[in-house]
Design a protein around this motif. Structure first.
Motif, PDB file in Angstrom:
ATOM      1  N   VAL A  88       1.208  -1.229  -0.290  1.00 22.04           N
ATOM      2  CA  VAL A  88       0.171  -0.210  -0.049  1.00 22.04           C
ATOM      3  C   VAL A  88       0.771   1.204   0.067  1.00 22.04           C
ATOM      4  CG1 VAL A  88      -1.573   1.323   1.452  1.00 22.04           C
ATOM      5  CG2 VAL A  88      -2.000  -0.898   1.032  1.00 22.04           C
ATOM      6  N   LEU A  89       1.801   0.884   1.122  1.00 22.04           N
ATOM      7  CA  LEU A  89       2.791   2.622   0.800  1.00 22.04           C
ATOM      8  C   LEU A  89       3.509   2.402  -0.520  1.00 22.04           C
ATOM      9  CD1 LEU A  89       4.335   2.452   4.446  1.00 22.04           C
ATOM     10  CD2 LEU A  89       2.465   3.794   3.284  1.00 22.04           C
ATOM     11  N   ILE A  90       4.268   1.530  -1.145  1.00 20.88           N
ATOM     12  CA  ILE A  90       4.552   1.635  -2.291  1.00 20.88           C
ATOM     13  C   ILE A  90       3.874   2.413  -3.441  1.00 20.88           C
ATOM     14  CG2 ILE A  90       6.332   0.893  -4.016  1.00 20.88           C
ATOM     15  CD1 ILE A  90       7.586  -1.148  -1.387  1.00 20.88           C
ATOM     16  N   ALA A  91       3.015   1.316  -3.541  1.00 23.68           N
ATOM     17  CA  ALA A  91       2.107   1.650  -4.585  1.00 23.68           C
ATOM     18  C   ALA A  91       1.176   3.069  -4.116  1.00 23.68           C
ATOM     19  CB  ALA A  91       0.399   1.125  -4.552  1.00 23.68           C
TER      20      ALA A  91
ATOM     21  N   ALA B  57      -7.246  -8.715  -1.415  1.00 21.79           N
ATOM     22  CA  ALA B  57      -8.551  -7.312  -1.000  1.00 21.79           C
ATOM     23  C   ALA B  57      -8.263  -6.996  -0.172  1.00 21.79           C
ATOM     24  CB  ALA B  57     -10.021  -8.717  -0.524  1.00 21.79           C
ATOM     25  N   GLY B  58      -7.937  -6.891   0.916  1.00 18.82           N
ATOM     26  CA  GLY B  58      -6.556  -5.877   1.902  1.00 18.82           C
ATOM     27  C   GLY B  58      -5.928  -4.758   1.390  1.00 18.82           C
ATOM     28  N   ILE B  59      -5.403  -5.066  -0.297  1.00 18.18           N
ATOM     29  CA  ILE B  59      -4.685  -4.387  -0.912  1.00 18.18           C
ATOM     30  C   ILE B  59      -5.601  -3.366  -1.963  1.00 18.18           C
ATOM     31  CG2 ILE B  59      -3.167  -3.481  -2.534  1.00 18.18           C
ATOM     32  CD1 ILE B  59      -1.570  -6.192  -1.393  1.00 18.18           C
ATOM     33  N   TYR B  60      -6.393  -3.917  -1.926  1.00 22.38           N
ATOM     34  CA  TYR B  60      -7.984  -2.938  -3.077  1.00 22.38           C
ATOM     35  C   TYR B  60      -8.534  -2.287  -2.291  1.00 22.38           C
ATOM     36  CZ  TYR B  60      -5.921  -3.621  -7.526  1.00 22.38           C
ATOM     37  OH  TYR B  60      -5.215  -3.228  -8.655  1.00 22.38           O
ATOM     38  N   ILE B  61      -8.754  -2.538  -1.305  1.00 23.31           N
ATOM     39  CA  ILE B  61      -9.894  -1.766  -0.026  1.00 23.31           C
ATOM     40  C   ILE B  61      -9.396  -0.726   0.694  1.00 23.31           C
ATOM     41  CG2 ILE B  61     -10.691  -1.798   1.915  1.00 23.31           C
ATOM     42  CD1 ILE B  61     -11.361  -4.816   1.743  1.00 23.31           C
ATOM     43  N   ALA B  62      -8.115  -0.760   0.646  1.00 25.69           N
ATOM     44  CA  ALA B  62      -6.694   0.150   0.797  1.00 25.69           C
ATOM     45  C   ALA B  62      -6.737   1.557  -1.010  1.00 25.69           C
ATOM     46  CB  ALA B  62      -5.350  -0.381   1.062  1.00 25.69           C
ATOM     47  N   ALA B  63      -6.616   0.518  -1.309  1.00 26.89           N
ATOM     48  CA  ALA B  63      -6.602   1.901  -2.784  1.00 26.89           C
ATOM     49  C   ALA B  63      -7.947   2.076  -2.803  1.00 26.89           C
ATOM     50  CB  ALA B  63      -6.208   0.514  -3.996  1.00 26.89           C
ATOM     51  N   VAL B  64      -8.800   1.310  -2.831  1.00 21.51           N
ATOM     52  CA  VAL B  64     -10.179   1.931  -2.945  1.00 21.51           C
ATOM     53  C   VAL B  64     -11.099   3.435  -1.705  1.00 21.51           C
ATOM     54  CG1 VAL B  64     -13.213   1.653  -2.619  1.00 21.51           C
ATOM     55  CG2 VAL B  64     -11.602  -0.092  -4.069  1.00 21.51           C
ATOM     56  N   VAL B  65     -10.152   3.217   0.159  1.00 21.55           N
ATOM     57  CA  VAL B  65     -10.578   3.747   0.657  1.00 21.55           C
ATOM     58  C   VAL B  65      -9.820   5.485   0.389  1.00 21.55           C
ATOM     59  CG1 VAL B  65     -11.465   4.021   3.076  1.00 21.55           C
ATOM     60  CG2 VAL B  65     -12.080   1.884   1.962  1.00 21.55           C
TER      61      VAL B  65
END
Lengths: 277, 435
Positions: B30-33, B302-310
């Motif tokens: 999440v941080l690097i993305a 799923a966790g990574i994309y939830i962070a991306a969405v939120v």
């Protein structure tokens, strides 16, 4: 109960086990004694179905471990030499997992796991992770994991390696209690005093072959009692001095003692080191 | 079945309660993305002006007009500097480039505009070699402002009057030129001189600024308007969508490596042999590892994309079913890759190092770090056969490209095929017996 006949196993050019036969009855602890690399662990691996023998057969009350061996294998518990535990899973969950792998019904698994933990005196640490345990506690948990499915036969591969005398003694008491319950135990070790204390029968294995299969008394009868002399003297004592002392009328006391199991073991297997390659 | 579930449940529990594993597999991507997404443009916003230096050694009306044009361009953060200071700032990286307008530029440029035989002046652009992406943009915008400024000066300034006058005299006196062409050229120069005279009169009547604004000259004969082709007319491109696709693929693959190495570690510690001693089939043991690895990878994605969405406004603008299909098929592939690593690896330490290098190579070739169009042609062609590219392209298609599920059917089938291949190779190469 557990019968193995003419087991053979070869790895490449190396013969690991050569025509080994083992029988363990109910309420009996049979010791499998041998130096490093003698074939003890390979034999245990074949007895529990982990390694397929090149020749020979293993059976539990007449049911062989070949083919659909699950029913027979469910009657065997294995305590490996390694501390084969999930370090970050609480102690109770370790026991529950191994019980589940042996098909124990969920309704009886939890009380069974607690019984196993209580048996090895770890019930009060059931929620703690093995990563926080001492070596001796891990050894006891290692045993509890093998008891979760209440096996009739227990194969113990050097289960006291690296533990303190207290934990070792406790493990001995557990095993004696299991024998009293009618379990059949095969105990591999290279500690002579362990075999002397625990085992009803001792098999000595060397270079893949069984070189002796007898009770401790039977093994002892194979060698004559040795004569030991105790001299309480100060200074360098050699044969000349001893002869001199005798000639001067100094009293030399001698006593006779039976050969120890270690003497017998070394007589049979030799004294050279057997470091594994 | 209960033994299978017990194994899967244990693997899931161990992984999801391990803070280190979660930190590396969930927080790090999440941080690097987030960082890469912001570097690549982030969410829609005003572009950052490029810091560019300008050195005006000419100080003529033409060069001043160029500097004024560049300064008014929102693409640039223009800084007027001495030449040595400008070059030094480029060297330090605080300027992307510095353009040096040489002395005499105005006279020479206006003359060169109409006379092919005139010497063309040279604007030297000092560039930061690490900023090759911005170089064509700087040169293009500089060309636009120079053309507009030089032509405006040609029609409106004293420099232009002198240049046209001199050129007209040369043409009138020249003997080698066709008489008809000479007449036409002289007529054109006369027209230009009338325009110059009119401009001079207007300048005398109004302020200089107004005159500059009304100056006649050549302009770019067109303007461009870029329209982002995204999921919808009202949906701007979100660069985080691509960076999250790349980073989730990278870290889930690394998680697959971890699962494989963990299996080697279990073997080393004797735990695997203990599991093998239980009355379980090979299918149960291997199947449980694949299932738990797939479940963990799916949960991580799923966790990574939830962070991306939120946190970053990434949206699944395409088919949700297609998105799930890409995620699950990639998770299965990562899990079976881990199993393959466990099958071919010997020691945990050596295997981890090699597997991480291979994984990072796959991720790089998949376009997670830099777009594949920047690769040499042969390498770009090769990436079409890299599974990571199928995953990244599939996630892009289902998020910001807003494609239907049909767009990912082939990548999903390819990843499932890869999973089957990895699993088959792993089962074949797996060492079931210790020796």
């Amino acid at each position: 109960m557990l019968v193995a006949r003419h087991l053979c196993k070869t790895y490449g050019e190396r013969v690991a086990v050569n025509d080994v036969s083992v029988t363990v009855d109910r309420g009996q602890i049979v010791g499998l004694l041998g130096p490093n690399g003698a074939g003890k662990s390979t034999t245990v691996a074949m007895l529990c179905g982990l390694v397929a023998p090149d020749r020979g057969m293993v059976s539990v009350d007449g049911v062989t471990l070949h083919g659909d061996a699950a029913p027979a294998r469910r009657r065997i518990g294995v305590v490996p030499q390694d501390l084969a535990l999930y370090e970050n899973l609480p102690a109770r969950d370790n026991v529950l997992l191994f019980g589940a792998l042996y098909g124990v019904d969920r309704t009886v698994l939890k009380p069974r796991a607690d019984q196993a933990l209580a048996f090895v005196q770890l019930l009060d640490r059931a929620k703690d992770k093995p990563a926080t345990f001492s070596g001796g506690m891990k050894r006891r948990l290692n045993l509890a994991c093998a008891l979760a499915h209440d096996p009739d036969i227990l194969l113990l591969d050097e289960p006291t390696v690296g533990v303190d005398p207290q934990s070792r003694n406790a493990i001995f008491e557990y095993l004696e209690a299991l024998r009293a319950k009618g379990k059949a135990l095969l105990y591999t070790t290279h500690y002579m005093e362990e075999a002397e204390r625990l085992c009803d029968r001792i098999l000595i294995i060397d270079q893949g072959r069984i070189v002796a299969d007898d009770t401790l008394a039977g093994l002892r009868s194979r060698l004559p009692a040795t004569r030991n002399a105790t001299l309480q003297l100060q200074g360098v004592v050699d044969a000349d001095l001893r002869q001199l002392l005798a000639s001067r009328g100094i009293d030399v006391t001698e006593s006779a003692a039976p050969a120890s199991l270690e003497d017998i073991f070394l007589q049979l297997t030799g004294r050279s080191l057997r470091d594994e390659s | 079945m209960s033994a299978f579930l017990a194994l899967v449940r244990t693997d899931l529990r161990l992984y999801l309660t391990d803070p280190r594993a979660l930190l590396i597999s969930l927080v790090a991507p999440v941080l690097i993305a987030a960082f890469m997404g912001s570097v690549l443009g982030g969410a829609p916003k005003k572009p950052t002006p490029i810091p560019v230096g300008i050195v005006d050694l000419d100080a003529s009306e033409v060069s001043q007009r160029i500097v004024a044009g560049l300064r008014s361009d929102p693409a640039f953060d223009l800084r007027a500097l001495a030449e040595a200071a400008a070059v030094e700032q480029v060297r330090k990286g605080s300027l992307r480039a510095a353009a040096v307008i040489p002395s005499g530029f105005g006279e020479q440029a206006v003359a060169a505009l109409f006379r092919p035989d005139a010497q063309r002046p040279e604007i030297v652009v000092h560039v930061d070699p690490s900023q090759s992406m911005t170089r064509p943009m700087i040169e293009g915008l500089l060309a636009q402002h120079v053309i507009e400024s030089v032509t405006a000066s040609a029609f409106n300034s004293a420099t232009g009057v002198r240049a046209i006058g001199s050129l007209r005299e040369d043409i009138a006196a020249g003997g080698a030129i066709d008489p008809g062409a000479r007449t036409d050229l002289l007529s054109m120069f006369d027209s230009i001189q009338r325009v110059q005279a009119r401009s001079a009169n207007q300048a005398a009547d109004t302020s200089g600024t107004a005159a500059a604004a009304a100056a006649v000259g050549l302009r770019m004969p067109y303007r461009t308007r870029s329209v982002e082709v995204t999921g919808g007319d009202d949906t701007p491109y979100n660069a985080y969508a691509h960076s999250f696709a790349g980073m989730s693929v990278q870290f889930v693959l690394l998680m697959g490596v971890d699962l494989g190495v963990a299996l080697l570690l279990m073997r080393k510690l004797g735990l695997w042999q203990r599991l093998r001693a239980a009355p379980l089939s090979r299918g149960t043991l291997i199947g449980a590892r694949i299932a738990s690895g797939t479940a963990i990878a799916t949960l991580l994605m799923a966790g990574i994309y939830i962070a991306a969405v939120v946190l970053f406004g990434v949206r699944v603008l395409g088919s949700l079913a297609g998105f799930v299909a890409v995620v699950v098929s990639f998770a299965l592939m990562a899990s079976t890759m881990g199993l393959l690593i466990a099958a071919v690896g010997r020691t945990p330490g050596a295997t981890r190092g090699l597997a991480i290098v291979v994984t990072l190579l796959l991720v790089m070739l998949g376009g997670a770090w830099v777009p594949t169009f920047l690769f040499p042609e042969w390498l770009a062609s090769l990436t079409r056969f890299i599974p990571t590219r199928w995953a990244i392209d599939g996630l892009d298609a289902m998020t910001w490209r807003a494609q239907g599920i049909d767009a990912v059917l082939i990548p999903v089938l390819a990843m499932l095929g890869c999973s089957a291949l990895f699993a088959a190779l792993a089962v074949r190469g797996f060492r079931w017996q210790e020796n």
